[in-house]
Design an enzyme around this catalytic site. Structure first.
Site, PDB file in Angstrom:
ATOM      1  N   TYR A 123     -81.936  32.686 -62.831  1.00  0.00           N
ATOM      2  CA  TYR A 123     -80.571  33.535 -63.108  1.00  0.00           C
ATOM      3  C   TYR A 123     -80.306  33.727 -64.489  1.00  0.00           C
ATOM      4  CZ  TYR A 123     -75.608  34.369 -63.788  1.00  0.00           C
ATOM      5  OH  TYR A 123     -74.293  35.271 -64.102  1.00  0.00           O
ATOM      6  N   HIS A 155     -80.834  21.343 -64.566  1.00  0.00           N
ATOM      7  CA  HIS A 155     -79.288  21.682 -64.670  1.00  0.00           C
ATOM      8  C   HIS A 155     -78.847  21.499 -66.296  1.00  0.00           C
ATOM      9  CE1 HIS A 155     -75.190  20.383 -62.599  1.00  0.00           C
ATOM     10  NE2 HIS A 155     -75.385  21.334 -63.241  1.00  0.00           N
ATOM     11  N   THR A 167     -73.305  36.627 -69.002  1.00  0.00           N
ATOM     12  CA  THR A 167     -72.708  35.519 -68.759  1.00  0.00           C
ATOM     13  C   THR A 167     -73.208  34.433 -70.038  1.00  0.00           C
ATOM     14  OG1 THR A 167     -73.603  33.413 -67.760  1.00  0.00           O
ATOM     15  CG2 THR A 167     -75.078  34.956 -67.546  1.00  0.00           C
ATOM     16  N   ASP A 168     -72.461  33.484 -70.216  1.00  0.00           N
ATOM     17  CA  ASP A 168     -72.749  32.475 -71.411  1.00  0.00           C
ATOM     18  C   ASP A 168     -74.125  31.548 -71.116  1.00  0.00           C
ATOM     19  OD1 ASP A 168     -71.774  30.856 -69.156  1.00  0.00           O
ATOM     20  OD2 ASP A 168     -70.415  29.770 -70.119  1.00  0.00           O
ATOM     21  N   GLU A 169     -74.607  31.804 -69.800  1.00  0.00           N
ATOM     22  CA  GLU A 169     -75.687  31.053 -69.722  1.00  0.00           C
ATOM     23  C   GLU A 169     -77.208  31.653 -70.371  1.00  0.00           C
ATOM     24  OE1 GLU A 169     -76.453  29.774 -65.487  1.00  0.00           O
ATOM     25  OE2 GLU A 169     -74.331  29.881 -65.166  1.00  0.00           O
ATOM     26  N   LEU A 203     -73.689  45.760 -51.001  1.00  0.00           N
ATOM     27  CA  LEU A 203     -73.222  44.800 -49.869  1.00  0.00           C
ATOM     28  C   LEU A 203     -74.338  43.816 -49.704  1.00  0.00           C
ATOM     29  CD1 LEU A 203     -70.944  47.118 -47.419  1.00  0.00           C
ATOM     30  CD2 LEU A 203     -70.314  45.526 -49.576  1.00  0.00           C
ATOM     31  N   LYS A 209     -80.586  37.473 -66.385  1.00  0.00           N
ATOM     32  CA  LYS A 209     -79.543  38.001 -67.218  1.00  0.00           C
ATOM     33  C   LYS A 209     -79.914  38.238 -68.692  1.00  0.00           C
ATOM     34  CE  LYS A 209     -75.778  38.888 -65.819  1.00  0.00           C
ATOM     35  NZ  LYS A 209     -75.287  40.080 -65.396  1.00  0.00           N
ATOM     36  N   ALA A 223     -75.103  41.920 -59.649  1.00  0.00           N
ATOM     37  CA  ALA A 223     -76.111  40.941 -60.038  1.00  0.00           C
ATOM     38  C   ALA A 223     -76.182  39.998 -59.025  1.00  0.00           C
ATOM     39  CB  ALA A 223     -75.712  40.252 -61.557  1.00  0.00           C
ATOM     40  N   GLU A 224     -77.539  39.497 -58.997  1.00  0.00           N
ATOM     41  CA  GLU A 224     -77.583  38.265 -57.942  1.00  0.00           C
ATOM     42  C   GLU A 224     -77.075  37.121 -58.841  1.00  0.00           C
ATOM     43  OE1 GLU A 224     -78.265  37.626 -54.934  1.00  0.00           O
ATOM     44  OE2 GLU A 224     -78.774  39.423 -54.442  1.00  0.00           O
TER      45      GLU A 224
HETATM   46  P1  NAD Z   1     -70.861  38.168 -57.161  1.00  0.00           P
HETATM   47  O1  NAD Z   1     -72.196  37.519 -56.593  1.00  0.00           O
HETATM   48  O2  NAD Z   1     -69.468  37.606 -56.495  1.00  0.00           O
HETATM   49  O3  NAD Z   1     -71.046  39.670 -56.725  1.00  0.00           O
HETATM   50  C1  NAD Z   1     -71.975  40.393 -56.924  1.00  0.00           C
HETATM   51  C2  NAD Z   1     -71.866  41.698 -56.301  1.00  0.00           C
HETATM   52  O4  NAD Z   1     -73.013  42.489 -56.840  1.00  0.00           O
HETATM   53  C3  NAD Z   1     -71.845  41.892 -54.574  1.00  0.00           C
HETATM   54  O5  NAD Z   1     -70.684  42.464 -54.444  1.00  0.00           O
HETATM   55  C4  NAD Z   1     -73.105  42.306 -54.488  1.00  0.00           C
HETATM   56  O6  NAD Z   1     -72.973  42.994 -53.006  1.00  0.00           O
HETATM   57  C5  NAD Z   1     -73.386  43.131 -55.636  1.00  0.00           C
HETATM   58  N1  NAD Z   1     -74.809  43.687 -55.559  1.00  0.00           N
HETATM   59  C6  NAD Z   1     -75.713  42.390 -55.740  1.00  0.00           C
HETATM   60  N2  NAD Z   1     -77.008  43.116 -55.731  1.00  0.00           N
HETATM   61  C7  NAD Z   1     -76.951  44.356 -55.633  1.00  0.00           C
HETATM   62  C8  NAD Z   1     -77.585  45.605 -55.954  1.00  0.00           C
HETATM   63  N3  NAD Z   1     -79.064  45.587 -55.936  1.00  0.00           N
HETATM   64  N4  NAD Z   1     -76.925  46.868 -56.022  1.00  0.00           N
HETATM   65  C9  NAD Z   1     -75.789  47.033 -55.907  1.00  0.00           C
HETATM   66  N5  NAD Z   1     -74.819  45.787 -55.797  1.00  0.00           N
HETATM   67  C10 NAD Z   1     -75.453  44.612 -55.812  1.00  0.00           C
HETATM   68  O7  NAD Z   1     -70.810  37.809 -58.528  1.00  0.00           O
HETATM   69  P2  NAD Z   1     -69.729  37.503 -59.640  1.00  0.00           P
HETATM   70  O8  NAD Z   1     -69.553  35.943 -59.700  1.00  0.00           O
HETATM   71  O9  NAD Z   1     -68.604  38.371 -59.225  1.00  0.00           O
HETATM   72  O10 NAD Z   1     -70.312  37.954 -61.144  1.00  0.00           O
HETATM   73  C11 NAD Z   1     -70.406  39.333 -61.440  1.00  0.00           C
HETATM   74  C12 NAD Z   1     -71.027  39.341 -62.724  1.00  0.00           C
HETATM   75  O11 NAD Z   1     -70.290  38.697 -63.619  1.00  0.00           O
HETATM   76  C13 NAD Z   1     -72.497  39.158 -62.782  1.00  0.00           C
HETATM   77  O12 NAD Z   1     -73.106  40.119 -63.694  1.00  0.00           O
HETATM   78  C14 NAD Z   1     -72.512  37.875 -63.405  1.00  0.00           C
HETATM   79  O13 NAD Z   1     -73.763  37.571 -64.185  1.00  0.00           O
HETATM   80  C15 NAD Z   1     -71.385  37.974 -64.429  1.00  0.00           C
HETATM   81  N6  NAD Z   1     -70.740  36.760 -64.794  1.00  0.00           N
HETATM   82  C16 NAD Z   1     -70.301  35.875 -63.744  1.00  0.00           C
HETATM   83  C17 NAD Z   1     -69.619  34.650 -63.806  1.00  0.00           C
HETATM   84  C18 NAD Z   1     -68.904  33.854 -62.803  1.00  0.00           C
HETATM   85  O14 NAD Z   1     -68.526  32.481 -63.320  1.00  0.00           O
HETATM   86  N7  NAD Z   1     -69.095  34.319 -61.730  1.00  0.00           N
HETATM   87  C19 NAD Z   1     -69.588  34.139 -65.218  1.00  0.00           C
HETATM   88  C20 NAD Z   1     -69.882  35.121 -66.419  1.00  0.00           C
HETATM   89  C21 NAD Z   1     -70.560  36.384 -66.032  1.00  0.00           C
HETATM   90  P1  TYD Z   2     -71.549  26.968 -60.219  1.00  0.00           P
HETATM   91  O1  TYD Z   2     -70.267  27.211 -59.618  1.00  0.00           O
HETATM   92  O2  TYD Z   2     -72.624  27.125 -59.321  1.00  0.00           O
HETATM   93  O3  TYD Z   2     -71.774  27.849 -61.504  1.00  0.00           O
HETATM   94  P2  TYD Z   2     -72.869  27.766 -62.636  1.00  0.00           P
HETATM   95  O4  TYD Z   2     -74.082  26.872 -62.109  1.00  0.00           O
HETATM   96  O5  TYD Z   2     -73.173  29.213 -62.960  1.00  0.00           O
HETATM   97  O6  TYD Z   2     -72.374  27.230 -63.984  1.00  0.00           O
HETATM   98  O7  TYD Z   2     -71.677  25.456 -60.551  1.00  0.00           O
HETATM   99  C1  TYD Z   2     -70.611  25.052 -61.702  1.00  0.00           C
HETATM  100  C2  TYD Z   2     -71.164  23.689 -62.058  1.00  0.00           C
HETATM  101  O8  TYD Z   2     -70.854  22.944 -60.760  1.00  0.00           O
HETATM  102  C3  TYD Z   2     -72.540  23.323 -62.306  1.00  0.00           C
HETATM  103  O9  TYD Z   2     -72.601  22.442 -63.527  1.00  0.00           O
HETATM  104  C4  TYD Z   2     -73.267  22.829 -61.211  1.00  0.00           C
HETATM  105  C5  TYD Z   2     -71.930  22.212 -60.363  1.00  0.00           C
HETATM  106  N1  TYD Z   2     -72.045  21.946 -58.727  1.00  0.00           N
HETATM  107  C6  TYD Z   2     -71.888  20.844 -58.178  1.00  0.00           C
HETATM  108  O10 TYD Z   2     -71.884  19.670 -58.909  1.00  0.00           O
HETATM  109  N2  TYD Z   2     -71.724  20.947 -57.021  1.00  0.00           N
HETATM  110  C7  TYD Z   2     -71.935  22.006 -56.138  1.00  0.00           C
HETATM  111  O11 TYD Z   2     -71.991  22.062 -55.015  1.00  0.00           O
HETATM  112  C8  TYD Z   2     -72.156  23.164 -56.897  1.00  0.00           C
HETATM  113  C9  TYD Z   2     -72.257  24.776 -56.134  1.00  0.00           C
HETATM  114  C10 TYD Z   2     -72.068  23.184 -58.157  1.00  0.00           C
END
Ligand code: NAD
Ligand code: TYD
Length: 345
Positions: free
Chosen positions: A149, A275, A123-125, A35, A153, A81-82
């Site tokens: 980040y 970026h 992630t793709d990143e 949390l 990952k 993850a963060e």
């Molecule tokens: P999010 O930031 O919404 O959620 C992360 C969760 O992890 C939170 O509930 C947080 O409390 C928990 N957490 C963080 N540090 C922790 C710790 N030390 N111990 C236990 N819990 C912890 O993230 P999300 O967007 O749901 O992404 C989830 C996963 O999917 C990540 O691994 C991310 O790299 C991957 N991912 C996300 C995206 C995206 O677009 N959001 C795309 C591809 C992959």
């Molecule tokens: P984001 O949702 O932070 O995802 P990621 O960086 O993991 O791809 O951002 C998506 C795209 O949007 C990225 O190119 C950054 C851009 N962006 C903005 O232009 N303005 C914003 O306020 C945010 C949060 C992201």
């Protein structure tokens, strides 16, 4: 199966848990989440009384707790993850701790428990940035992360693969493109834009808005994780994408059109340092081996997402004010007291 899901209180984790409870009535899910600011137990309020679901507030870096929890389950789906790139630029410490050391702790626990099934969500990143005419990333693309980040990952992905080779841990990995959908924290582009539009604020577009992302509706990603968990080959990585490459500006214009707002709602702001210009995914391996493809188009997904945020403006307001963080103390802590009393601890 009894499945330990890490990070289940976040965006993808909460959608994944709801998906698993709906699709697999025979399974049990333990949600292990620290949390952090991104964890919101309100996201799972509708399933919290389901007898197949349990929440434990545990940090994945806490070895003694993690080792005990992992012993109890058949499989681990590691989602915690963060995740916010902008935060990693300001301070990468928690990213290194959770994404690298936390993943190592879970892997050690899985080995110590006799070699538990381990699926790692990534992630793709990790692949870096593409030029406009480059082919999309595939499973052979070399890693080239460019922000803290994605670097952490990438490190976690390498660790997971190393435990497959060194410790014969039964692992799979999935790398997915940008997700969107319900319960996404309003610091990320799509929920931030929608909530700003509802509040009459401008949308901050970084740089020229020409960066390209391949947007996938979160439920398609949940189905992808579930498919790899059940049918993926051990040691393998699968890429997933939404078949929806779009510039940030195009994406925001689609949101403006859906919500009936004007172009003047866009404000160009200073670009994010380092970026990445473009991400794109070739998911043909997943399609051929697992029969997976995205089912929700960008238009449909954006409509479902804007409808959800319109109906949950109170959820967004609590995210923004921080009051969502009281949910655990209000709804879970009292039950812990009752449990201790019942057990005469
Ligand atoms: P999010 O930031 O919404 O959620 C992360 C969760 O992890 C939170 O509930 C947080 O409390 C928990 N957490 C963080 N540090 C922790 C710790 N030390 N111990 C236990 N819990 C912890 O993230 P999300 O967007 O749901 O992404 C989830 C996963 O999917 C990540 O691994 C991310 O790299 C991957 N991912 C996300 C995206 C995206 O677009 N959001 C795309 C591809 C992959
Ligand atoms: P984001 O949702 O932070 O995802 P990621 O960086 O993991 O791809 O951002 C998506 C795209 O949007 C990225 O190119 C950054 C851009 N962006 C903005 O232009 N303005 C914003 O306020 C945010 C949060 C992201």
């Amino acid at each position: 199966m009894k499945i330990l899901v890490t990070g289940g209180a976040g965006f993808i984790g909460s959608n994944f848990i709801r998906y698993m409870l709906r699709e697999h009535p025979e399974d049990q899910v333990i949600n292990m989440d620290a949390l952090t600011y991104a964890g919101n137990l309100e996201n799972l309020a509708d399933v919290e009384h389901d007898p197949r679901y349990t929440f434990v507030k545990v940090d994945i870096c806490h070895r003694p707790f993690v080792f005990e929890m992992v012993k109890m389950v058949d499989a681990i789906v590691h989602i915690a993850a963060e995740t916010h790139v902008d935060r990693s630029i300001l301070d990468a410490s928690s990213f290194v701790r959770t994404n690298v050391a936390g993943t190592q702790t879970l892997l050690d626990a899985a080995v110590a428990a006799g070699g538990k099934r381990f699926h790692h969500v990534s992630t793709d990143e990790v692949f870096g940035a593409l030029g406009p005419y480059d082919p999309p990333f595939n499973e052979q693309t070399p890693y080239a992360p460019r922000n803290p980040y994605s670097a952490t990952k990438a490190a976690s992905d390498h660790l997971v693969r190393s435990y497959f080779h060194t410790h014969k841990l039964p692992v799979t990995l999935s790398n997915c493109s940008n997700n969107y959908g319900p319960y996404m924290f309003p610091e990320k582009l799509i929920p931030l834009s929608i909530s700003h539009l509802f509040e009459g604020q401008k949308i901050p577009v970084y740089g020229d808005g020409g960066q390209v992302r391949d947007w996938i509706f979160v439920e398609d990603h949940c189905r992808a994780i579930d498919t790899v968990l059940r049918h993926g080959r051990m040691g393998e990585t699968y890429l997933f994408g939404g078949e929806a490459e779009t510039t940030n500006l195009e994406l925001i214009r689609r949101l403006l059109a859906i919500l009936g707002k004007k172009e003047s709602s866009i404000e160009f702001v200073k670009d994010r340092p380092g970026h990445d210009r473009r991400y794109a995914m070739d998911f043909s391996k997943a399609q051929q081996e697992l029969g997976w493809k995205p089912l929700v188009s960008l238009d449909e997904g954006l409509r479902r997402t804007t409808d959800w945020y319109a109906a949950h403006q109170d959820w967004v307001a609590r995210c923004k004010s921080g009051t969502y963080q009281a949910y655990y103390e209000q709804n879970y802590a009292p039950k812990i007291g009752a449990l201790l009393e019942e057990k005469k601890v």
